[in-house]
Motif scaffolding. Sequence first.
Motif, PDB file in Angstrom:
ATOM      1  N   PHE A 119      -6.114  -1.158 -13.378  1.00  0.00           N
ATOM      2  CA  PHE A 119      -6.324  -2.211 -12.388  1.00  0.00           C
ATOM      3  C   PHE A 119      -5.179  -2.173 -11.396  1.00  0.00           C
ATOM      4  N   ARG A 120      -5.518  -2.276 -10.108  1.00  0.00           N
ATOM      5  CA  ARG A 120      -4.488  -2.327  -9.064  1.00  0.00           C
ATOM      6  C   ARG A 120      -4.744  -3.562  -8.202  1.00  0.00           C
ATOM      7  N   GLU A 121      -3.679  -4.054  -7.624  1.00  0.00           N
ATOM      8  CA  GLU A 121      -3.783  -5.251  -6.812  1.00  0.00           C
ATOM      9  C   GLU A 121      -4.620  -4.977  -5.572  1.00  0.00           C
ATOM     10  N   GLY A 122      -5.504  -5.914  -5.252  1.00  0.00           N
ATOM     11  CA  GLY A 122      -6.336  -5.809  -4.058  1.00  0.00           C
ATOM     12  C   GLY A 122      -7.809  -6.024  -4.360  1.00  0.00           C
ATOM     13  N   GLU A 123      -8.567  -6.248  -3.305  1.00  0.00           N
ATOM     14  CA  GLU A 123     -10.020  -6.446  -3.363  1.00  0.00           C
ATOM     15  C   GLU A 123     -10.735  -5.122  -3.122  1.00  0.00           C
ATOM     16  N   PRO A 124     -11.933  -4.941  -3.667  1.00  0.00           N
ATOM     17  CA  PRO A 124     -12.725  -3.761  -3.301  1.00  0.00           C
ATOM     18  C   PRO A 124     -13.059  -3.805  -1.808  1.00  0.00           C
TER      19      PRO A 124
END
Length: 194
Positions: A119-124
């Motif tokens: 998981f990485r920070e940010g929205e798709p």
Amino acid sequence: MTCKDVLVFPVQFGENLELYFEEALECDSLRKENCICQQVFRNINSQVLVVRSDSNVGVFESAADQEVKCGSGMLFTIHYYSETGIPETGPAVAFSVQAGSKTYCMYCTNESGKRMVRFREGEPPKNVEDKIIDIVFIQKLFTPGDSMSFKFESLLMPGYFLAFAEEDSLMKLILKSCESGDEVDETMKIHFYA
């Protein structure tokens, strides 16, 4: 069909009613649809998938329904994408989750020769191009007739599905290779609960 089979699709009938086929095309792009929903993911042990803000992995844990709320790392948003260039094999989806005040996006990666889910920070993004297809999974029914249980195949790593396995005394979200596309592997079964 096995994971190694080549998909072919009918294109047209010839003069003598011969059927012509064409191999599946590569994905040109994916565009986010307005259809998104929030779900809790449970494995066959009724454990809930949780993402913590201090970790980039997903872990299945026992949790009461009252614990599932926005920001808990347990309520996943499913982002549906429409595809161009490939036939429909199931909806193309991406997953995000809010843990604390941050949003994280699920993706596939190859670390030291091992295929993993992180998981990485940010929205798709609204549009997905070849360079960021690591976030896209193809949603498939786990078994016909069960509309609440699914398996998710990585678009970046065909033949690899989201699954769970015990690692380091934790039940972790992993990528698992399938022997056959029709294989029934309970570790790949993900239940949706709103």
